[in-house]
Scaffold this motif. Sequence first.
Motif, PDB file in Angstrom:
ATOM      1  N   SER A 152       0.824  -1.199   0.000  1.00  0.00           N
ATOM      2  CA  SER A 152       0.000   0.000   0.000  1.00  0.00           C
ATOM      3  C   SER A 152       0.864   1.258   0.000  1.00  0.00           C
ATOM      4  CB  SER A 152      -0.935  -0.018   1.212  1.00  0.00           C
ATOM      5  OG  SER A 152      -1.882   1.016   1.131  1.00  0.00           O
ATOM      6  N   ASP A 156       1.292   4.255  -2.875  1.00  0.00           N
ATOM      7  CA  ASP A 156       1.176   5.675  -2.546  1.00  0.00           C
ATOM      8  C   ASP A 156       2.358   6.455  -3.128  1.00  0.00           C
ATOM      9  OD1 ASP A 156      -1.220   5.579  -1.130  1.00  0.00           O
ATOM     10  OD2 ASP A 156      -0.229   5.199   0.798  1.00  0.00           O
ATOM     11  N   ASP A 203      -8.301  -4.697   2.510  1.00  0.00           N
ATOM     12  CA  ASP A 203      -8.206  -3.299   2.920  1.00  0.00           C
ATOM     13  C   ASP A 203      -7.323  -2.510   1.951  1.00  0.00           C
ATOM     14  OD1 ASP A 203      -8.604  -1.185   5.067  1.00  0.00           O
ATOM     15  OD2 ASP A 203      -6.422  -1.274   4.987  1.00  0.00           O
ATOM     16  N   ARG A 207      -8.232   0.598  -1.190  1.00  0.00           N
ATOM     17  CA  ARG A 207      -7.577   1.900  -1.334  1.00  0.00           C
ATOM     18  C   ARG A 207      -6.997   2.112  -2.729  1.00  0.00           C
ATOM     19  NH1 ARG A 207      -2.970   2.999   2.472  1.00  0.00           N
ATOM     20  NH2 ARG A 207      -3.104   4.961   1.325  1.00  0.00           N
ATOM     21  N   HIS A 208      -6.526   1.054  -3.370  1.00  0.00           N
ATOM     22  CA  HIS A 208      -5.683   1.244  -4.547  1.00  0.00           C
ATOM     23  C   HIS A 208      -6.183   0.588  -5.835  1.00  0.00           C
ATOM     24  CE1 HIS A 208      -2.370   3.136  -2.398  1.00  0.00           C
ATOM     25  NE2 HIS A 208      -2.453   2.208  -1.457  1.00  0.00           N
ATOM     26  N   HIS A 232     -14.748  -1.741   2.200  1.00  0.00           N
ATOM     27  CA  HIS A 232     -13.490  -1.128   2.602  1.00  0.00           C
ATOM     28  C   HIS A 232     -13.065   0.002   1.666  1.00  0.00           C
ATOM     29  CE1 HIS A 232     -13.100  -4.645   5.197  1.00  0.00           C
ATOM     30  NE2 HIS A 232     -12.136  -3.989   5.825  1.00  0.00           N
ATOM     31  N   SER A 233     -13.963   0.499   0.851  1.00  0.00           N
ATOM     32  CA  SER A 233     -13.561   1.528  -0.088  1.00  0.00           C
ATOM     33  C   SER A 233     -14.669   2.545  -0.289  1.00  0.00           C
ATOM     34  CB  SER A 233     -13.200   0.896  -1.443  1.00  0.00           C
ATOM     35  OG  SER A 233     -12.880   1.887  -2.386  1.00  0.00           O
TER      36      SER A 233
END
Length: 367
Positions: A152, A156, A203, A207-208, A232-233
Amino acid sequence: MPVDIYWRIHMEGDQPSLRRRVRSRGGFTPDGTAPGTRDGLDDGYSHADYMAEVARAAEESGFVGGLLPNFPHTDDPWAAAATLARETTSYRFMVAFQPGFLHPVQAARMTATLQRTTGGRIVYNVISGGGGPAQLWWGDKVDHDDRYARTSEFLDVLKGVWAGGHTHHGRFYQVEDAGLPEELAGQPFPEIFFSGSSPAAIDAAGRHADYYLSWLEPFEALAEKFDAVRAHSDTPPRFAVRVDLLARESEEEAWEEIRQGWQARAAEEGPAGRGDSVGVRRSRSFLGEAGDDYRGLEVAPNVWGGFSALRDGPAFGLVGDYHQVAERLDQLLDLGVDAFILAGIPHLEEARRVGRHVLPLLKGRTS
């Protein structure tokens, strides 16, 4: 929205059929068809030539691109993508990689270079590793949940570098004012297919991921997994499923191929069974104790969980005639699947078979 359908390109050598678990085509297999010999001399036909033949056949058969898997015993998928892109025109290359072995600044530069030279045909399959001996081969001792935390953070940083002028002080990475050179800036950022079945993976995917990628499972279990990712998003990803197919003119012919492969199967467990992969454990949990009854591994009509006994890879795939297999794929589309990575053994002939006989039957596919 059109359904993107990829075809897996072998990187580890190809089997001649599910009845013979030997990598006689390509890879690093001695005395295989590639590298080939004629009169005891190298005939000039390499493993890369065979992979290119599979890529061209898949492109001609209607697939939008191909997954290039990444194992300790394979060629490097980044290098393979650069080689194979010159053999195709619009075919996308889904590069599988583990972020732990590549710095995000270098990954950004490599990717932007490939995007520039291929016309934007690179796609990511981000994996975080299955643990066990294969993970140690890479020199990676980071535990399961921390591997996803590292992934993750890697993404980023990579996205920040892509945007330019990025500074990051994190647990795994430190960069100062990092960005791409002007000549590489502005390339399309690759779509991210994100794999993993654990809560930590879900998770991170929330996010990605542009696509959350799962192995095939019983359809009800897949639906539950998709719901968990959505939870989760704030902006849920689309969903993709990796599916092996054994499709034939008749159902009887397809199951006869399975029967013969089952009789000839090897009993030993491969390295994939000795790690900490939650996906592997999930697959086994659906199968119970089938023993030697190969039909007992059919957990739903045409959904068979014995493929991992006949070749390396995930357990579940679809078995049946062309119409049955197309119907099951349509059911997955109704379940919320937006993309497929399909595969079959051998990759070359099965790409042509599936493209000719299965893809045209998909009612949920639009072009």
